[in-house]
Design an enzyme around this catalytic site. Sequence first.
Site, PDB file in Angstrom:
ATOM      1  N   ASN A  35       0.817  -1.221   0.000  1.00  0.00           N
ATOM      2  CA  ASN A  35       0.000   0.000   0.000  1.00  0.00           C
ATOM      3  C   ASN A  35       0.849   1.269   0.000  1.00  0.00           C
ATOM      4  O   ASN A  35       0.536   2.228  -0.696  1.00  0.00           O
ATOM      5  CB  ASN A  35      -0.945   0.011   1.204  1.00  0.00           C
ATOM      6  CG  ASN A  35      -1.920  -1.142   1.168  1.00  0.00           C
ATOM      7  OD1 ASN A  35      -2.010  -1.847   0.149  1.00  0.00           O
ATOM      8  ND2 ASN A  35      -2.647  -1.351   2.249  1.00  0.00           N
TER       9      ASN A  35
ATOM     10  N   THR B  27     -14.464  37.643 -32.690  1.00  0.00           N
ATOM     11  CA  THR B  27     -15.253  37.339 -31.488  1.00  0.00           C
ATOM     12  C   THR B  27     -16.568  36.801 -32.039  1.00  0.00           C
ATOM     13  O   THR B  27     -17.030  37.267 -33.091  1.00  0.00           O
ATOM     14  CB  THR B  27     -15.503  38.583 -30.615  1.00  0.00           C
ATOM     15  OG1 THR B  27     -16.215  39.550 -31.380  1.00  0.00           O
ATOM     16  CG2 THR B  27     -14.209  39.197 -30.093  1.00  0.00           C
ATOM     17  N   HIS B  28     -17.142  35.838 -31.377  1.00  0.00           N
ATOM     18  CA  HIS B  28     -18.372  35.180 -31.868  1.00  0.00           C
ATOM     19  C   HIS B  28     -18.185  34.620 -33.279  1.00  0.00           C
ATOM     20  O   HIS B  28     -19.146  34.533 -34.039  1.00  0.00           O
ATOM     21  CB  HIS B  28     -19.556  36.146 -31.866  1.00  0.00           C
ATOM     22  CG  HIS B  28     -19.692  36.928 -30.595  1.00  0.00           C
ATOM     23  ND1 HIS B  28     -20.402  36.464 -29.509  1.00  0.00           N
ATOM     24  CD2 HIS B  28     -19.170  38.123 -30.217  1.00  0.00           C
ATOM     25  CE1 HIS B  28     -20.324  37.353 -28.528  1.00  0.00           C
ATOM     26  NE2 HIS B  28     -19.578  38.371 -28.923  1.00  0.00           N
TER      27      HIS B  28
ATOM     28  N   SER C 162      -8.850  10.904 -48.578  1.00  0.00           N
ATOM     29  CA  SER C 162     -10.099  10.184 -48.434  1.00  0.00           C
ATOM     30  C   SER C 162     -10.075   9.010 -49.393  1.00  0.00           C
ATOM     31  O   SER C 162      -9.517   9.095 -50.486  1.00  0.00           O
ATOM     32  CB  SER C 162     -11.263  11.113 -48.768  1.00  0.00           C
ATOM     33  OG  SER C 162     -12.372  10.366 -49.213  1.00  0.00           O
TER      34      SER C 162
ATOM     35  N   LYS D 113      -9.679  15.264 -51.433  1.00  0.00           N
ATOM     36  CA  LYS D 113      -9.605  15.590 -50.002  1.00  0.00           C
ATOM     37  C   LYS D 113      -8.187  15.559 -49.436  1.00  0.00           C
ATOM     38  O   LYS D 113      -7.366  14.738 -49.790  1.00  0.00           O
ATOM     39  CB  LYS D 113     -10.455  14.600 -49.180  1.00  0.00           C
ATOM     40  CG  LYS D 113     -11.934  14.733 -49.370  1.00  0.00           C
ATOM     41  CD  LYS D 113     -12.507  16.066 -48.907  1.00  0.00           C
ATOM     42  CE  LYS D 113     -12.562  16.171 -47.404  1.00  0.00           C
ATOM     43  NZ  LYS D 113     -13.616  15.329 -46.849  1.00  0.00           N
TER      44      LYS D 113
ATOM     45  N   ASN E  93      -7.232  15.950 -45.471  1.00  0.00           N
ATOM     46  CA  ASN E  93      -7.908  16.158 -44.189  1.00  0.00           C
ATOM     47  C   ASN E  93      -6.949  16.481 -43.043  1.00  0.00           C
ATOM     48  O   ASN E  93      -5.874  15.885 -42.946  1.00  0.00           O
ATOM     49  CB  ASN E  93      -8.718  14.911 -43.823  1.00  0.00           C
ATOM     50  CG  ASN E  93      -9.832  14.644 -44.824  1.00  0.00           C
ATOM     51  OD1 ASN E  93     -10.411  15.584 -45.374  1.00  0.00           O
ATOM     52  ND2 ASN E  93     -10.116  13.382 -45.076  1.00  0.00           N
TER      53      ASN E  93
ATOM     54  N   GLU F  23      -7.720  17.052 -35.776  1.00  0.00           N
ATOM     55  CA  GLU F  23      -8.986  16.448 -35.345  1.00  0.00           C
ATOM     56  C   GLU F  23      -8.754  15.445 -34.221  1.00  0.00           C
ATOM     57  O   GLU F  23      -9.545  15.347 -33.280  1.00  0.00           O
ATOM     58  CB  GLU F  23      -9.663  15.765 -36.528  1.00  0.00           C
ATOM     59  CG  GLU F  23     -10.184  16.744 -37.561  1.00  0.00           C
ATOM     60  CD  GLU F  23     -10.625  16.050 -38.837  1.00  0.00           C
ATOM     61  OE1 GLU F  23     -11.674  15.394 -38.824  1.00  0.00           O
ATOM     62  OE2 GLU F  23      -9.911  16.147 -39.845  1.00  0.00           O
TER      63      GLU F  23
HETATM   64  N1  ARG Z   1      -1.723  -3.487  -7.391  1.00  0.00           N
HETATM   65  C1  ARG Z   1      -2.113  -2.715  -6.263  1.00  0.00           C
HETATM   66  C2  ARG Z   1      -2.496  -1.298  -6.659  1.00  0.00           C
HETATM   67  O1  ARG Z   1      -2.257  -0.964  -7.770  1.00  0.00           O
HETATM   68  C3  ARG Z   1      -0.973  -2.647  -5.314  1.00  0.00           C
HETATM   69  C4  ARG Z   1      -1.362  -2.518  -3.896  1.00  0.00           C
HETATM   70  C5  ARG Z   1      -2.029  -3.750  -3.453  1.00  0.00           C
HETATM   71  N2  ARG Z   1      -2.269  -3.759  -2.065  1.00  0.00           N
HETATM   72  C6  ARG Z   1      -3.045  -4.669  -1.521  1.00  0.00           C
HETATM   73  N3  ARG Z   1      -3.174  -4.664  -0.261  1.00  0.00           N
HETATM   74  N4  ARG Z   1      -3.657  -5.538  -2.256  1.00  0.00           N
HETATM   75  O2  ARG Z   1      -3.066  -0.547  -5.929  1.00  0.00           O
END
Ligand code: ARG
Length: 460
Positions: free
Chosen positions: A110, A155-156, A277, A283, A285, A290
């Site tokens: 985490n 403008t516009h 095209s 054409k 383009n 785009e």
């Molecule tokens: N692959 C997870 C992500 O992108 C990584 C963290 C995962 N953590 C866990 N406790 N499963 O967030």
Amino acid sequence: MRKLWGGRFQGETDALIAQLNSSLPFDRRLWRQDIQGSIAHATMLGATGILPQEEAMKIVEGLKALEQELAEGRVALPEDAEDVHTAIESLLYERIGDVAGKLHTARSRNDQVTTDLRLYLRDVCDRLTEEIREFQQTLVALAEREIQTVLPGFTHLQHAQPISLAHHLLAYFWMLDRDRERLHDCRKRLNRLPLGAGALAGTSFPIDRRRVAELLGFDAVLPNSLDAVSDRDFAVEFLSAAAILGMHLSRLAEEIILWNSPEFGFVELDDSVTTGSSIMPQKKNPDVAELVRGKTGRLYGNLLALLTVLKGIPLAYNKDLQEDKELLFDTVDTLLLILPALRRTLQTARFRAERMEAVLEGDFSTATDLADYLARRGMPFREAHEIVGRIVRYCLEKGIKLEALDVATLKTFSPLFDSEVLALLTPRASMASRTSEGGTAPDAVRAQLAYAKQKLAEPH
Ligand code: ARG
């Protein structure tokens, strides 16, 4: 392949669920950052004595060797890994054995994943800043050439007042300059270290987060572990800066498309940036422009998607957060494609000054100059506006151009008119008269250009 969380489980993960769960197909591009973060973490584990120095060294050496192998393509990430973190760790096992298992001491995926992401975005901000700068350089080079080129300002989408083409191009220079500033701000705020937050609550090991921050070049340590693992505001900020940048590019693209149409005819695009095209042989383009305009949709979408992902998740980490990556990567890839493509479109474009000047003929776009003339002679501007309005109506009824009027006729509308007024009615004189700071007169544009170049020379 060995899972990072096998112990508690008896049954196998369903294949479909594994597919849903896996982020390797997209987070693989974070492998460098993942190794970089791990090297810093392991170094700190050794320095603090959490791991014996030799073990920490072994891990660091292993990671460095792996980095080399991956960079040279001598080894690939195992496809059955759940994510890039798992993949790297399992490759490390293959190289240094069981001691690899100690790398994850005092760490969680985490805090690891958001560290990787911040490292990645930091580089991206630098790279994009450079791309924008090059785009701005192109605008400056074109503007230098086109100071004296006069075209109708709108403008516009109606002819309003004559302006210099350089002035028009430089308008985008300043938009992009703020985009560069936004990326710089975003980089500043994201450059803080989440690592050390653990899964959510910190860790009981005596880690040294400041050391890790220093090793990774972060300016500070995030002060709250829950915040560190669960917020992605830095990613939202990046996507927002990217969406605004896209909006600017899209407006420029729209103008290129309009100007390239026969009705405008202000620009002719090079063959190398246009396509034909399959049915209409005549054409040519403006596809690049785009696509820039079209792809801006996904830049907006990615921003909105991430905001939506984040809005309902309770603290701290939730798997929803895994959704941040594809959105970010898509935005990065899109920008790295459209910025140089649109730049090339501009660089190779042929601006048709003769056509710009031709459409100014008889378009009444110097009417304001006529009113300003009366105002300078003491008439309240509102009254001057009314009189010139009547002059325009007179011209329209008679089918004559404003610039074709003679002094005698003008005097019938106001005795304040005299022969000098006629010289003001050309588009070029009109453009040259707007000398206010930030205005379109050639001298004012020259001053603006000098400032623009100065901004480009500054580090940010
Ligand atoms: N692959 C997870 C992500 O992108 C990584 C963290 C995962 N953590 C866990 N406790 N499963 O967030």
